[in-house]
Scaffold this motif. Structure first.
Motif, mmCIF file in Angstrom:
data_model
loop_
_atom_site.group_PDB
_atom_site.id
_atom_site.type_symbol
_atom_site.label_atom_id
_atom_site.label_comp_id
_atom_site.label_asym_id
_atom_site.label_seq_id
_atom_site.Cartn_x
_atom_site.Cartn_y
_atom_site.Cartn_z
ATOM 1 N N HIS A 72 0.820 -1.213 -0.041
ATOM 2 C CA HIS A 72 0.003 -0.048 0.001
ATOM 3 C C HIS A 72 1.000 1.129 0.161
ATOM 4 O O HIS A 72 1.976 1.363 0.829
ATOM 5 C CB HIS A 72 -0.977 -0.024 1.236
ATOM 6 C CG HIS A 72 -1.907 1.207 1.239
ATOM 7 N ND1 HIS A 72 -1.409 2.425 2.074
ATOM 8 C CD2 HIS A 72 -2.908 1.474 0.578
ATOM 9 C CE1 HIS A 72 -2.399 3.257 1.974
ATOM 10 N NE2 HIS A 72 -3.399 2.832 0.946
ATOM 11 N N GLN A 104 0.668 5.347 0.561
ATOM 12 C CA GLN A 104 -0.386 5.971 0.990
ATOM 13 C C GLN A 104 -0.201 7.503 0.503
ATOM 14 O O GLN A 104 0.842 8.139 0.338
ATOM 15 C CB GLN A 104 -0.490 6.248 2.556
ATOM 16 C CG GLN A 104 -1.496 7.318 2.798
ATOM 17 C CD GLN A 104 -2.004 6.893 4.525
ATOM 18 O OE1 GLN A 104 -1.332 6.079 5.110
ATOM 19 N NE2 GLN A 104 -2.808 7.622 5.075
ATOM 20 N N CYS A 144 -1.171 4.835 -7.363
ATOM 21 C CA CYS A 144 -1.589 3.511 -7.881
ATOM 22 C C CYS A 144 -0.876 3.075 -8.655
ATOM 23 O O CYS A 144 -0.337 1.652 -8.778
ATOM 24 C CB CYS A 144 -3.000 3.739 -8.537
ATOM 25 S SG CYS A 144 -4.293 4.183 -7.547
ATOM 26 N N MET A 196 2.220 1.246 -6.576
ATOM 27 C CA MET A 196 1.557 -0.053 -6.035
ATOM 28 C C MET A 196 1.505 -1.122 -7.244
ATOM 29 O O MET A 196 1.911 -2.136 -6.873
ATOM 30 C CB MET A 196 0.185 0.131 -5.582
ATOM 31 C CG MET A 196 0.266 0.815 -3.904
ATOM 32 S SD MET A 196 -1.325 0.914 -3.332
ATOM 33 C CE MET A 196 -2.313 2.289 -4.131
ATOM 34 N N LEU A 199 -7.371 -0.792 -3.078
ATOM 35 C CA LEU A 199 -6.129 -0.373 -2.231
ATOM 36 C C LEU A 199 -6.221 1.338 -2.837
ATOM 37 O O LEU A 199 -6.304 1.961 -4.002
ATOM 38 C CB LEU A 199 -4.891 -0.718 -2.572
ATOM 39 C CG LEU A 199 -4.508 -2.076 -2.114
ATOM 40 C CD1 LEU A 199 -3.202 -2.375 -2.593
ATOM 41 C CD2 LEU A 199 -4.661 -2.059 -0.857
ATOM 42 N N ASP A 200 -6.851 2.028 -1.583
ATOM 43 C CA ASP A 200 -7.006 3.513 -1.900
ATOM 44 C C ASP A 200 -5.968 4.602 -1.381
ATOM 45 O O ASP A 200 -5.526 4.177 -0.088
ATOM 46 C CB ASP A 200 -8.387 4.090 -1.124
ATOM 47 C CG ASP A 200 -8.685 5.259 -1.420
ATOM 48 O OD1 ASP A 200 -7.963 6.348 -1.805
ATOM 49 O OD2 ASP A 200 -10.077 5.955 -1.312
ATOM 50 N N PRO A 245 -3.153 2.218 5.444
ATOM 51 C CA PRO A 245 -2.844 0.798 4.726
ATOM 52 C C PRO A 245 -4.016 -0.060 5.249
ATOM 53 O O PRO A 245 -4.491 0.272 6.399
ATOM 54 C CB PRO A 245 -1.503 0.381 5.264
ATOM 55 C CG PRO A 245 -1.140 1.338 6.552
ATOM 56 C CD PRO A 245 -1.986 2.705 6.124
ATOM 57 N N PRO A 246 -4.225 -1.450 4.934
ATOM 58 C CA PRO A 246 -5.246 -2.258 5.199
ATOM 59 C C PRO A 246 -4.629 -2.903 6.799
ATOM 60 O O PRO A 246 -3.525 -2.681 7.196
ATOM 61 C CB PRO A 246 -4.757 -3.449 4.348
ATOM 62 C CG PRO A 246 -4.400 -2.760 3.017
ATOM 63 C CD PRO A 246 -3.479 -1.751 3.383
ATOM 64 N N CYS A 268 -7.656 -5.542 1.986
ATOM 65 C CA CYS A 268 -8.157 -4.173 1.128
ATOM 66 C C CYS A 268 -8.262 -2.997 2.193
ATOM 67 O O CYS A 268 -8.618 -3.255 3.296
ATOM 68 C CB CYS A 268 -9.212 -4.121 0.234
ATOM 69 S SG CYS A 268 -10.944 -4.748 1.033
ATOM 70 N N ASN A 269 -8.269 -1.820 1.792
ATOM 71 C CA ASN A 269 -8.846 -0.730 2.684
ATOM 72 C C ASN A 269 -9.780 0.164 2.087
ATOM 73 O O ASN A 269 -10.355 0.828 2.889
ATOM 74 C CB ASN A 269 -7.584 0.298 2.912
ATOM 75 C CG ASN A 269 -7.124 1.143 1.537
ATOM 76 O OD1 ASN A 269 -7.632 0.847 0.415
ATOM 77 N ND2 ASN A 269 -6.156 1.989 1.845
ATOM 78 N N THR A 296 -14.958 2.678 3.198
ATOM 79 C CA THR A 296 -13.834 2.641 3.887
ATOM 80 C C THR A 296 -13.761 2.599 5.403
ATOM 81 O O THR A 296 -15.028 2.666 6.164
ATOM 82 C CB THR A 296 -12.816 4.124 3.634
ATOM 83 O OG1 THR A 296 -13.396 5.025 4.203
ATOM 84 C CG2 THR A 296 -12.584 4.256 2.061
#
Length: 221
Positions: free
Chosen positions: A28, A30, A42, A45, A162-163, A168-169, A175-176, A196
């Protein structure tokens, strides 16, 4: 008999910390609340999961050509953002044996169809959504789907994401963020529900780009 399952990209490794087969670091990346670099987060990642880079958080101090290009591009688009067509061009310039398939702008329904198809092909997909009633677009990475398994079939109804704007998850998290776009019987909802740890929003998908690395990579040290 049917039951809910989660299916991930084959390189994703759920565990105490969400990881990937080709890197020892958590995958992840951020994003700050002050920047517009969600697309680049993104992409970082994706490249880490594929083994092109080993740790997204270290690109600022690396000297390899690809990390230098990633860092330079991140600083360029930090405040203004980046379109998916610009991203596709940049990925081609990276020369990392990756290729893309693009849905630059589309309806919510066409975006859902595109993303489902690319996930079924085991591609990682960077998606764009906007909250209903706003014009702001946000990019997130789709790493899998949740849905109903029956006999030999699978009907997805939610994206596992994954946003980069979220933390992070959690421990053992897969996933988050999750985007629920269809009911249990597969009927597409007018608006998707975006969840979320901190909020629930009504959103529509409006674009996507899938990224595939043609040949396996060893993690870059």
């Amino acid at each position: 008999m049917s039951f809910v399952v989660q299916r991930f990209h084959p390189l994703i490794r759920p565990g105490v910390h969400l990881g990937a087969a080709r890197t020892k670091h958590a995958v992840h990346s951020q994003q700050s609340r002050l920047d517009s670099a969600c697309v680049m987060h993104c992409l970082l990642m994706v490249l880490q999961i594929a083994g092109v880079i080993s740790d997204a958080s270290s690109i600022a101090i690396r000297r390899r050509r690809i990390e230098a290009m990633l860092w330079r591009k991140t600083t360029e688009i930090f405040l203004k953002g980046m379109t998916f067509s610009e991203l596709a061009t940049f990925i081609a310039d990276l020369d990392c044996k990756a290729h893309t398939k693009l849905l630059e702008r589309g309806s919510h329904r066409s975006a859902v169809t595109f993303i489902e198809h690319e996930l079924a092909r085991e591609q990682l997909v960077i998606c764009s959504w906007r909250e209903v009633g706003t014009l702001h677009n946000h990019a997130v990475l789709a790493i899998g789907a949740s849905g109903i398994a029956y006999n030999q079939g699978f009907k997805p109804s939610a994206l596992l994401l994954l946003d980069p704007a979220e933390g992070p998850p959690t421990v053992m998290g897969t996933c988050n963020a999750q985007l629920d776009y269809a009911s249990w019987n597969g009927k597409l909802r007018r608006y998707a529900t975006y969840k979320t740890a901190n909020e629930t929003l009504f959103v529509v998908l409006n674009g996507a780009i899938s990224v595939a690395v043609r040949e396996p990579h060893e993690p870059t040290r």
